[in-house]
Design an enzyme around this catalytic site. Structure first.
Site, PDB file in Angstrom:
ATOM      1  N   GLU A   1       0.838  -1.211   0.000  1.00 17.86           N
ATOM      2  CA  GLU A   1       0.000   0.000   0.000  1.00 17.86           C
ATOM      3  C   GLU A   1       0.870   1.257   0.000  1.00 17.86           C
ATOM      4  O   GLU A   1       0.494   2.278  -0.593  1.00 17.86           O
ATOM      5  CB  GLU A   1      -0.956  -0.003   1.194  1.00 17.86           C
ATOM      6  CG  GLU A   1      -1.860  -1.243   1.300  1.00 17.86           C
ATOM      7  CD  GLU A   1      -2.674  -1.557   0.053  1.00 17.86           C
ATOM      8  OE1 GLU A   1      -2.888  -0.646  -0.778  1.00 17.86           O
ATOM      9  OE2 GLU A   1      -3.081  -2.723  -0.115  1.00 17.86           O
TER      10      GLU A   1
ATOM     11  N   HIS B   1       1.564   2.052  -3.584  1.00 17.88           N
ATOM     12  CA  HIS B   1       0.443   2.831  -4.148  1.00 17.88           C
ATOM     13  C   HIS B   1       0.529   4.288  -3.688  1.00 17.88           C
ATOM     14  O   HIS B   1       0.349   5.221  -4.484  1.00 17.88           O
ATOM     15  CB  HIS B   1      -0.892   2.254  -3.652  1.00 17.88           C
ATOM     16  CG  HIS B   1      -1.371   1.030  -4.378  1.00 17.88           C
ATOM     17  ND1 HIS B   1      -1.590   1.013  -5.728  1.00 17.88           N
ATOM     18  CD2 HIS B   1      -1.694  -0.210  -3.924  1.00 17.88           C
ATOM     19  CE1 HIS B   1      -2.046  -0.192  -6.090  1.00 17.88           C
ATOM     20  NE2 HIS B   1      -2.111  -0.955  -5.005  1.00 17.88           N
TER      21      HIS B   1
END
Lengths: 497, 497
Positions: free
Chosen positions: A254, A257
């Site tokens: 994450e 991202h």
């Protein structure tokens, strides 16, 4: 467009809150609040006022190059208006309704392992998406129209050779790997206190360059990253006391991202270059696949590399002195790279993950063009899992009923995972051709690598289409060879092939 | 109206997040998102479509009683449209701008103890609010127009006798109390670990009836309660390791606010009866003062009562066995009721709090009608504090510069605190005339008291105006006598008067 971006970011805040903070009583009215923001964002985008302002803007910038920021923004707004004009409001309403009843039906069908209970809903979903595809329009295959929202430019025709090459290269590699002795992972199952796992995951995410002054880390059931402009980009992870890689690599994934969103050009804030006007989602990443390339690159190429753990194992041992007392960096690196094909996509290792994706994309495309029938899915699914991974599927709960996606009314969302993997390999190869990046990677200094990604990917936001972004960054469009070579090299090393 | 409510609730979620969760980098773009939601909520409310629907609805319900739910809703929407139509958009824009620059100027002026630095901004704020008052309109005093948004129906003329009576009764009581020996509070300054303080505050809030399945408790710098419909009503508190009442009574105060929102009639969800269409705020409480009555009632009449601690001191001692080892329920109750007038409003005890409020309201009304001048404020302020509380104000930072309110561009927001206190006393008196409520209160069972409040206050949301609500609940409009009698009785008991 600033207002549209604000509304979509507000919607993202409400969705983050619903998944991370909201007490359970709030669900029903929260859904209505989110729906209102969706409707108003779309209404604001397609309003006559937007068309008037767009005409005026296009008249004003006639002298600019077609690839100037101004001309690109105008073209993207025009394209989004055309897209939304093609889809009848009534169809969106039906899909929303289908999504709102679908999740419950799916959850019950999965709990009861009853595919027949889910099949009529899936058949309706396919029919509705086929209808949607006809409205959106396509040159060759109706599935192309559905992928447009998530991976513009990608088609069944472009995916076929890509998938063929991946199967050809990865199936024998996976088979060889499975015939060798796996690295030990038992030490990863020792009890690791969850709060300390989170603190360690946070530290490692920061080490990749994730800026916590413009972000935060929380826990949730299904981890995700979400941004409310580049200045507030949040990640979530989940913890398992007896499987420490879950939280750690969730954080790194994450954070990958998040780096994309945090490093978009500040000048693009609240503009279409940081707003998906087709999918109506406030995001700077140019496609779901491009986004996934950054999560996979920082999770796998960085976070699962030998150099990373040679440099960071000391921090891990400081965090978990008892659990890792008899482990060294080499064993830790090998352990977190163990290949163990399983039935569940979201638990898949790096080497078998793409097989899960290709199965779903092939099924979706077949359902949409009518070559596959809903009732045949369990058999098709189980045969493919046997063929690709050598596993028997004991029930539909562990097979065709495992994913939430088809219950949401959406079809066309899967290909980005494999595109992300392939793109990560290609970008990593191109980046490490740079001497500074290569030297940094060898010394576990990822500043130059992040700098290269910022310069070649992150800062551009949605300015260039994915293949154009790739062409500018690597000299060519999507190419699976670097990814295949990297997997082959890493797993040959770990498994002594 | 459902959409307006959704937008205002979304705005509240964004504001809660900004105060409780947001990383500091997010502030600038979050302000823009909140502003967009404000603008769209107002635009949606005052749109031609609303007027068309309202005309149609009013035509349809002609046969209904004027106090039916349907007629009330229509009348309230009409009244809100009239209100917003009277205020030029340009004036709102100027006030927003003033608020956005004001906070920084105020913070710097306060830090430097430099009133002259803040004075020009305050003068502009007064001028702008005077202009606003002229647009809104008023019968007697321009300040009445400004209070309308927060405490509809309240006027300078109605406040004067109220304030006069409070001063007359509370000043001698406070003076007598200050001449007596104060209860011991040193045990409250022992170190209480903050996590355990929060857990204890949560337990006590639940004991009042606060439903955590439809709420949550967090910490923040300036505690508040906020609702996103009755199904998600959140509270915040703050902790001081060496002053345990801060967190505890913060929790009880905000839980009191939360009970009002959680117990509004479910049928009013997403309607104007749970939306302040004048102030553009998603709230079920009918006025700021009515809301404050519930926080003060549950904080003070319940949470600072002898019966409450006779029943709950055991839980406190279980939570803090070492800190409270040599303390009993009686000493705890006396300690949390100690009177200690100070210079800072937000730290004031129950008996001196109203003096802080009356000072501010008198100053605001005088500034708005021109009888007071900005440059004279420090002198006026300090003289009043000397007169009312017997304290010398050593600098403006501890005096006229202490509150954030005037830097936000808003005037007219203060009276609700004292109205809330008075109303709490009046409602408590009326409730305890009910035999079940009285028996419950005596036995520290607050279920009947909460039931009475739900029946007479909470469930009605914004259906009845504040004085009409009071009349229905207590037989008369605002009356300070019960409050004065309760304070006199409690403090006479504690201070042996």
């Amino acid at each position: 467009m600033g207002q549209v971006n604000d509304l979509l970011n507000a919607k993202s805040v409400l969705s983050w809150d619903a998944r991370v903070m909201m007490p359970r009583g709030g669900a029903e009215t929260r859904a209505k609040q989110v729906a209102t923001l969706s409707v108003l964002a779309r209404d604001t985008l397609v309003a006559d006022e937007t068309r008037r302002l767009l005409d005026a803007a296009q008249a004003e910038i006639q002298s600019k190059d077609a690839d100037s920021v101004e001309a690109t923004v105008c073209a993207q707004v025009r394209e989004a208006l055309d897209y939304h004009d093609r889809i009848p409001a009534e169809l969106i309403r039906r899909r929303t309704e289908m999504g709102s009843i679908g999740q419950e039906i799916w959850a019950e069908a999965r709990a009861k392992d009853d595919f027949a209970m889910f099949a009529p809903l899936l058949a309706d979903t396919v029919a509705l998406n086929r209808e949607m595809a006809e409205h959106i329009g396509y040159a060759e295959h109706p599935y192309d129209a559905l992928m447009y929202r998530f991976e513009p430019g990608e088609t069944v025709a472009s995916l076929q050779p890509l998938f063929g090459r991946l199967r050809e290269a990865l199936r024998p590699l996976l088979q060889t790997v499975m015939s060798r002795t796996a690295p030990d992972v038992e030490f990863l199952r020792r009890p690791f206190p969850v709060d300390e796992q989170l603190a360690f995951g946070r530290t490692m995410a920061q080490r990749l360059g994730y800026d916590l002054d413009r972000g935060r880390l929380d826990t949730t059931v299904h981890p995700f990253e979400v941004s409310f402009t580049r200045n507030d980009v949040r990640i979530t992870s989940r913890t398992n006391e007896n499987w420490m890689p879950m939280c750690l690599f969730g954080c790194l994934h994450e954070a990958g991202h998040a780096l994309y969103e945090q490093n978009c050009d500040p000048a693009f804030t609240r503009t279409p270059l940081a707003t998906d006007l087709v999918g109506l989602y406030a995001v700077a990443g140019v496609s779901f696949g491009a986004h996934e390339s950054q999560s996979r690159l920082f999770e796998n190429h960085v976070g699962r590399s030998r150099a990373f753990w040679e440099a960071n194992f000391g921090t891990a041992r400081d965090a978990f002195p008892e659990q890792l007392a008899d482990v060294d960096a080499e064993a830790f690196w090998r352990g977190v790279n163990r290949v163990a094909p399983g039935l569940i996509r979201v638990e898949a290792d790096e080497l078998s993950y793409d097989f899960h994706i290709m199965l779903r994309v092939d099924i979706e495309a077949g359902l949409i063009d009518g070559s596959l029938k809903v009732e045949d899915l369990p058999e098709i699914w189980n045969a493919r899992i046997r063929q690709d991974l050598g596993l028997e599927v004991p029930n539909n709960r562990m097979g065709v009923l495992q994913d939430v996606h088809w219950s949401s009314g959406q079809i066309g969302t899967f290909c980005n995972y494999t595109i992300g993997n392939v793109m990560a390999g290609q970008l990593y190869e191109a980046a490490t051709k740079d001497a500074d990046v290569a030297a940094g990677v060898a010394a576990a200094d990822y500043g130059p690598l992040l700098g290269w990604m910022v310069k070649n990917v992150h800062q551009h936001g949605r300015r260039y289409e994915r293949n154009e972004l790739l062409r500018r960054a690597t000299g060519r469009t999507l190419d699976p060879e670097p990814y295949i070579a990297q997997l082959t090299q890493k797993y040959s090393e770990i498994y002594g092939i």
